[in-house]
Design a protein around this motif. Sequence first.
Motif, PDB file in Angstrom:
ATOM      1  N   ARG A   1       0.815  -1.214   0.000  1.00  0.00           N
ATOM      2  CA  ARG A   1       0.000   0.000   0.000  1.00  0.00           C
ATOM      3  C   ARG A   1       0.851   1.267   0.000  1.00  0.00           C
ATOM      4  NH1 ARG A   1      -2.406  -0.174   5.051  1.00  0.00           N
ATOM      5  NH2 ARG A   1      -1.225   1.577   5.841  1.00  0.00           N
TER       6      ARG A   1
ATOM      7  N   ASP B   1      -5.390   0.429  -1.687  1.00  0.00           N
ATOM      8  CA  ASP B   1      -6.438  -0.185  -0.884  1.00  0.00           C
ATOM      9  C   ASP B   1      -5.939  -0.183   0.557  1.00  0.00           C
ATOM     10  OD1 ASP B   1      -8.239  -1.845   0.443  1.00  0.00           O
ATOM     11  OD2 ASP B   1      -8.573  -3.100  -1.316  1.00  0.00           O
TER      12      ASP B   1
ATOM     13  N   SER C   1     -10.612  -6.591  -3.854  1.00  0.00           N
ATOM     14  CA  SER C   1      -9.352  -5.860  -3.868  1.00  0.00           C
ATOM     15  C   SER C   1      -8.611  -6.179  -5.167  1.00  0.00           C
ATOM     16  CB  SER C   1      -8.512  -6.239  -2.650  1.00  0.00           C
ATOM     17  OG  SER C   1      -7.352  -5.418  -2.578  1.00  0.00           O
TER      18      SER C   1
ATOM     19  N   THR D   1     -11.328   5.451  -3.367  1.00  0.00           N
ATOM     20  CA  THR D   1     -10.163   5.687  -2.519  1.00  0.00           C
ATOM     21  C   THR D   1     -10.457   6.753  -1.481  1.00  0.00           C
ATOM     22  OG1 THR D   1      -8.743   5.132  -4.398  1.00  0.00           O
ATOM     23  CG2 THR D   1      -7.709   6.231  -2.529  1.00  0.00           C
TER      24      THR D   1
ATOM     25  N   SER E   1      -9.968   5.183   2.104  1.00  0.00           N
ATOM     26  CA  SER E   1      -8.588   5.342   2.541  1.00  0.00           C
ATOM     27  C   SER E   1      -8.453   6.478   3.538  1.00  0.00           C
ATOM     28  CB  SER E   1      -7.669   5.605   1.340  1.00  0.00           C
ATOM     29  OG  SER E   1      -6.341   5.811   1.785  1.00  0.00           O
TER      30      SER E   1
END
Length: 549
Positions: free
Chosen positions: A29, A39, A93, A137, A141
């Motif tokens: 990541r 992710d 994912s 995202t 995130s």
Amino acid sequence: MNHAALLVINPSGNRTRAAITRLPFEIGRQAGNDLVLRDNRASRHHARISESNGEFFIEDLQSRHGVLVNGARIDGRQRLADGDAIEFGVQDSYRLVFTLEEAAIQKLMEQMSTTAVRSGAPSNLSKLRALVEVARTVQNSLSTEAVLSAVVDAALTVTGSQRGFLFLLQGEELQVSVARDDRGMTVPLSELHVPTRLILRALRDRRDPLSVRLDSLSAEDDPDVSTAQLALNSAVCVPLVRVRTGSSEETLVMSAKADTLGVIFLESRLGKTDLTIGDRELLQTLAIEASTILENARLLEQERLRQKMEEELKIAREIQQNLMPRKLPSTGWFRAAASSIPSHQVGGDYCDVSELEPGVWGFVVADVSGKGVSSALLASLLQGAFLAGGYADMRIDQLMAHVNQFLVERTEGEKYATLFCGVLTEDGRLRWSNAGHCPPMLIRVDGDIHKLEATGLPIGMLPGAEFEVRHTQLQPGDKLLVYTDGVSEAQNRAGQFFETHRMEALLRANAAQSCEQLIQTLIRAVESFTEDVPQGDDITAVLMQYRPN
């Protein structure tokens, strides 16, 4: 010779090819990996591909959710075969397909990829997928870097560019924050063909806050830059401008160029890309999204600093309260009561009342200059200095000089304290010294009030200062009020001070009350006067009475 590559399928179903050009090949990541998984469920360093004797292996780097090859979770390191499917332990994912390619096939694929880029602009479907990936995202995130990387990837898809760089303005320079290519791989800043100083100049010379004219990127005015370096078939420059979010959730863009945060720079040496009006609007939308993320990160950091400051102030207030004497005598020849109301800030009030030896009581009230944690800590230092010096074993003037030297050596005169120190014996003899403190009020039994004026400068102000000690004889029933300026300078809504004349009138009218009653009467009067207006200083008062048998 075989060459390894990965078919990368992102959560939106978009497929890209990532050649394994160096080994070991890091996947995770965090930015800096050879393949970055946008992710937040993936680990920062999730997996590693290595090569040994012509064979390729994948290794789980102790990730949170593990690594699966063909649906089975691996334990440590496992050999990869052509066509193996790689997953990262969570649904929806990234999915990878490991492939081994002959050199000729790889060259053909690269030619096809180049032809595909030259053939025309990206499809509307790929643009839509890119925007959906940005939205996903942003929603999932917590990493600012991950969102900015998604914005750059989407901008690359919209424009069909080869490389994208997101720069943030730091003072007079542009600092790279994200640098990626059209395959989602991190690229070194050395692959940027245009010097950042030229991008910065174009950014600052722009007329429109939301767009930059790239025709100002010229090598003519910069002898250190060759014309070949600027031979770009396609270049796009999108400013990042500070935004603020209004109460109606409408994003407002600050128009001043002074509010520029940075720039997204996209470049390509392949076919020239003619952006449509819709493409430009998409780019500006992505720029606003990136600017919003940066502004939110700035506000979050401010909130963290504010919370940290509040925690420090809370600790300092607790320190101040712990400096107050735990228990004061309410019977016998010496009686006392005290109160301290902390302000919304942190001051440096300190008071102490203690029995030095049978028949001898000592007391100190101090107010350290300034506010904040440093003042509260200095007040605690004062307490330690007086406890170490001792009242009974040393004359008051020597003790004050000792503490003065102690502060001067440690604060170099930048911090000082007003202080009143006294020692009362059972025969009613009061020895005292006033180092620039508010004059304590001696309330006689007949109602007269005498003020014990300053006998010297505040301690810690000048080295070698002298502190005169005076003597006062107390009569049975006399009371002594020692207070800090938070009492006399307490303010009401009209900006008026409580002042000493109100204190004197209150003390005369209630002179017959006990120490505990009178101190509470004083505090209630101050609270009634201030009308719950937050005060900028602590309100501290100590009341003592001489009552021999």
